[in-house]
Design an enzyme around this catalytic site. Structure first.
Site, PDB file in Angstrom:
ATOM      1  N   GLU A   1       0.829  -1.205   0.000  1.00  0.00           N
ATOM      2  CA  GLU A   1       0.000   0.000   0.000  1.00  0.00           C
ATOM      3  C   GLU A   1       0.867   1.260   0.000  1.00  0.00           C
ATOM      4  O   GLU A   1       0.446   2.320  -0.441  1.00  0.00           O
ATOM      5  CB  GLU A   1      -0.946  -0.017   1.220  1.00  0.00           C
ATOM      6  CG  GLU A   1      -2.187   0.824   1.024  1.00  0.00           C
ATOM      7  CD  GLU A   1      -3.234   0.654   2.121  1.00  0.00           C
ATOM      8  OE1 GLU A   1      -2.970  -0.029   3.129  1.00  0.00           O
ATOM      9  OE2 GLU A   1      -4.329   1.224   1.968  1.00  0.00           O
TER      10      GLU A   1
ATOM     11  N   HIS B   1       7.275 -26.642   1.452  1.00  0.00           N
ATOM     12  CA  HIS B   1       6.414 -27.653   0.819  1.00  0.00           C
ATOM     13  C   HIS B   1       5.353 -26.976  -0.034  1.00  0.00           C
ATOM     14  O   HIS B   1       4.291 -27.531  -0.265  1.00  0.00           O
ATOM     15  CB  HIS B   1       5.773 -28.524   1.905  1.00  0.00           C
ATOM     16  CG  HIS B   1       6.805 -29.200   2.754  1.00  0.00           C
ATOM     17  ND1 HIS B   1       7.261 -30.466   2.498  1.00  0.00           N
ATOM     18  CD2 HIS B   1       7.519 -28.744   3.824  1.00  0.00           C
ATOM     19  CE1 HIS B   1       8.199 -30.780   3.377  1.00  0.00           C
ATOM     20  NE2 HIS B   1       8.372 -29.748   4.190  1.00  0.00           N
TER      21      HIS B   1
ATOM     22  N   LYS C   1     -13.865   2.281  -2.966  1.00  0.00           N
ATOM     23  CA  LYS C   1     -14.708   2.700  -1.836  1.00  0.00           C
ATOM     24  C   LYS C   1     -15.894   3.526  -2.343  1.00  0.00           C
ATOM     25  O   LYS C   1     -17.020   3.371  -1.881  1.00  0.00           O
ATOM     26  CB  LYS C   1     -13.895   3.569  -0.868  1.00  0.00           C
ATOM     27  CG  LYS C   1     -12.981   2.797   0.046  1.00  0.00           C
ATOM     28  CD  LYS C   1     -12.423   3.760   1.090  1.00  0.00           C
ATOM     29  CE  LYS C   1     -11.188   3.209   1.757  1.00  0.00           C
ATOM     30  NZ  LYS C   1     -10.452   4.201   2.528  1.00  0.00           N
TER      31      LYS C   1
END
Ligand code: PA5
Length: 460
Positions: free
Chosen positions: A290, A312, A428
Site C-alpha cells: 500500500e 512444501h 470505496k
C-alpha cells in the site's frame, strides 16, 4: 545487548547473478536524499511514526485501559481492518502464547484477543455466536473514523449489546481508538461518552502499530509494551544515519530497490522461520504494497511465506520459477521452546527417519532454514537474512521499526509518497454508491453502466 542483525550478502553473490558493491555505492546519494527527505517530513511534524517509541504517555494510556478491561472481561474483540488490525495482530501473535485464546484464565493471565478483521458476515456472526457477550468487550479502531467494514461490525455489536445490557452495558463494553478530533467515530465517542484513545494525526494506518492501534490489543494480551517500544526506540536510533553502512533500514530499502530496478527482482518475499511471525508477514505485505504500489512503473510485490511450511509450497516457485524474487529469511536464534526427538528402535531401520534421533525440532527448523537459503543461493536466487536474538517484545519492536523505516526510505528511492493510498478510493466510492450513500450517485451510475458483461465470456 543482543540486537537484530541484517545481512545482505546473499544479494551480492556473483555466482547468484547478484549486485556488485559499486552499484550500492552509486546509490548512496539517492539513499541519503531518501533519508533526508523522510527526516525533513518528520521534523515538520507531518510524519510521526518514528517518534512513537518516545511517547510513553500514549503507551501508558493503552496499558491502563487494557488493565481496566481485563478486570471485568475475558474477551476483547478488535474491530478494525488494514492498518487498524494487522499491526496489533502481528504483535499479539508474536508475543502471546501460540494458543493464547485457548488457555484458561490462570495460565493466560490476560484477555483473549480476537481480530475478525474482515467484514465477512459468516465469520463475524460465528464469532459473536461463540463468545459469551456478557464477558466480552470490544475496541472499535479506525483512524479515519468511518471505515465501512469496521463501522458495520461496530453497529452490529452495539445493537446486540444495547438490546442485552442496555446503554450502560454498551458503554462499559465498548472502547474506541481513532483520530483525536476528526471523523465520525470521534464525534460518536463524545456523543455517547465512550472511552477513547487517540491515534496521532501524523501517523497513518499501516504505520500505526506502535500507537494505541497495536498497543491496546498487545497490552490486553499481556505483551510487554514497554520492551516493545524500547526495541523500536533502539532501532530508530540505529537508523539516524544517512549512511548505507550504518542504517539497517536504509540498507534494506536500498538493496531491495536495486534488486528490483537493476535485476528485475520485483517480488519481495518475507519468510520468517517462526510461526509467531506469520502475521508479521501479512502486516509487511500491507505496508510494502500500500505504501509503494503507486505508479504503473513502481510497486514491488510483497509476498509472505513461512518456513518450514512454505518449503512444501511456494519454495518450489522461489527455487526454479522466474528470476524475479528476493527472499528475506527471518531467523529467531533462540526459540522460546524446543522439543527433543527420539527415534524408537523399531523405526531405526528407516534411514529417512533414523537421522532425526537425538535432535530437537529447533535444530530441524534451523537446519531447514540454512539449507533452503543455501539452496536458493546455489540456484542463483538472491536472499537477505534478518536475525533476531529471540522472539520477544524488544526484538519485535526492532523488527517493526526496521520495516517501517525501510518502507519510508523505499518510498523516497522510488520517488513516490509512501504515506498515502489514493488507489483504494475508487473502489470505496463505488461500494458506497451501491449502498446508497448520498452524494455517491454518480459513482453508482458509473459502476452500473459498466456492468454489462459480454455473454460469450460468461459460462453460467
Ligand atoms: O494504511 C492505511 O491507511 C489503511 O490500510 C488503513 O489502515 C485502513 O484502510 C483502515 O483505515 P481506518 O483506520 O481509517 O479504518
Amino acid at each position: 545487548m543482543e540486537r537484530l542483525s541484517l545481512d545482505v550478502n546473499g544479494c551480492f553473490d556473483p555466482a547468484a547473478g547478484g549486485l556488485a558493491v559499486p552499484a550500492l555505492d552509486a546509490l548512496a546519494p539517492a539513499a541519503r536524499a531518501a533519508f533526508e527527505g523522510f527526516e525533513a517530513r518528520r521534523r515538520s511534524g507531518e510524519l510521526g511514526f518514528a517518534d512513537l517509541p518516545a511517547d510513553g504517555a500514549a503507551a501508558d494510556a493503552s496499558v491502563a485501559l487494557a488493565r481496566e478491561l481485563a478486570e471485568r472481561f475475558e474477551n476483547l474483540v478488535v474491530l478494525g481492518i488494514g492498518g487498524s488490525s494487522l499491526g496489533g495482530r502481528a504483535i499479539v501473535s508474536a508475543l502471546a502464547h501460540p494458543y493464547h485464546n485457548l488457555l484458561p484464565r490462570d495460565r493466560r493471565g490476560a484477555l483473549r484477543v480476537f481480530f475478525p478483521d474482515n467484514s465477512d458476515p459468516a465469520t463475524f456472526e460465528a464469532l459473536l455466536g461463540t463468545l459469551d457477550l456478557e464477558e466480552t468487550c470490544w475496541a472499535t479502531i479506525t483512524k479515519s473514523g468511518g471505515t465501512a467494514e469496521t463501522m458495520a461490525q461496530h453497529l452490529a455489536l452495539r445493537e446486540r449489546c444495547i438490546a442485552r445490557f442496555g446503554e450502560d452495558g454498551y458503554r462499559e463494553r465498548c472502547v474506541l481508538v481513532t483520530d483525536p478530533s476528526k471523523g465520525a467515530l470521534r464525534a460518536i465517542a463524545d456523543a455517547e461518552r465512550l472511552r477513547a484513545l487517540s491515534v496521532p494525526p501524523s501517523v497513518g494506518g499501516r504505520f500505526s502499530a506502535l500507537t494505541a492501534v497495536g498497543l491496546l490489543p498487545a497490552a490486553a494480551a499481556g505483551a510487554d509494551v514497554t520492551a516493545l517500544l524500547a526495541g523500536a526506540a533502539a532501532m530508530e536510533s540505529r537508523c539516524r544515519s544517512a549512511s548505507l553502512r550504518e542504517n539497517p533500514a536504509l540498507l534494506y530499502a536500498a538493496v531491495l530497490h536495486l534488486m528490483d530496478r537493476e535485476k528485475g527482482r520485483h517480488v519481495h518475499v518475507l519468510m520468517p522461520y517462526a510461526d509467531g511471525l506469520r502475521d508479521t508477514g501479512d502486516w509487511f505485505v500491507q505496508l510494502w504494497a500500500e505504501s509503494l504500489g503507486k505508479r504503473p512503473d513502481v510497486g514491488p510485490t510483497p509476498f509472505r511465506a513461512v518456513g518450514a511450511t512454505d518449503q512444501h509450497s511456494s519454495a518450489q516457485l522461489m527455487m526454479e520459477g522466474p528470476h524475479d524474487k528476493v527472499v528475506t529469511f527471518v531467523r529467531v536464534v533462540q526459540p522460546r521452546a524446543d522439543v527433543s526427538m527420539t527415534v524408537p528402535d523399531v523405526y531405526r531401520g528407516h534411514a529417512e527417519i533414523a537421522y532425526l534421533d537425538g535432535h530437537t525440532m529447533g535444530e530441524l527448523i534451523e537446519a531447514e532454514r540454512r539449507a533452503t537459503e543455501a539452496a536458493l543461493r546455489k540456484a542463483g536466487r538472491p536472499t537477505i537474512s534478518v536475525q533476531l536474538p529471540r522472539l520477544d517484545a524488544r526484538a519485535m519492536g526492532e523488527l517493526l521499526m526496521l520495516l517501517e523505516l525501510a518502507t519510508a526510505y523505499a518510498g523516497g528511492l522510488y520517488g513516490v509518497n509512501a504515506f498515502d493510498q489514493p488507489g483504494v478510493e475508487a473502489g470505496k466510492r463505488y461500494a458506497q454508491g451501491l449502498l446508497g450513500r448520498p452524494g455517491y450517485e454518480k459513482a453508482r451510475d458509473e459502476l452500473l453502466a459498466r456492468a454489462s458483461p459480454a455473454p460469450e465470456l460468461v459460462l453460467a
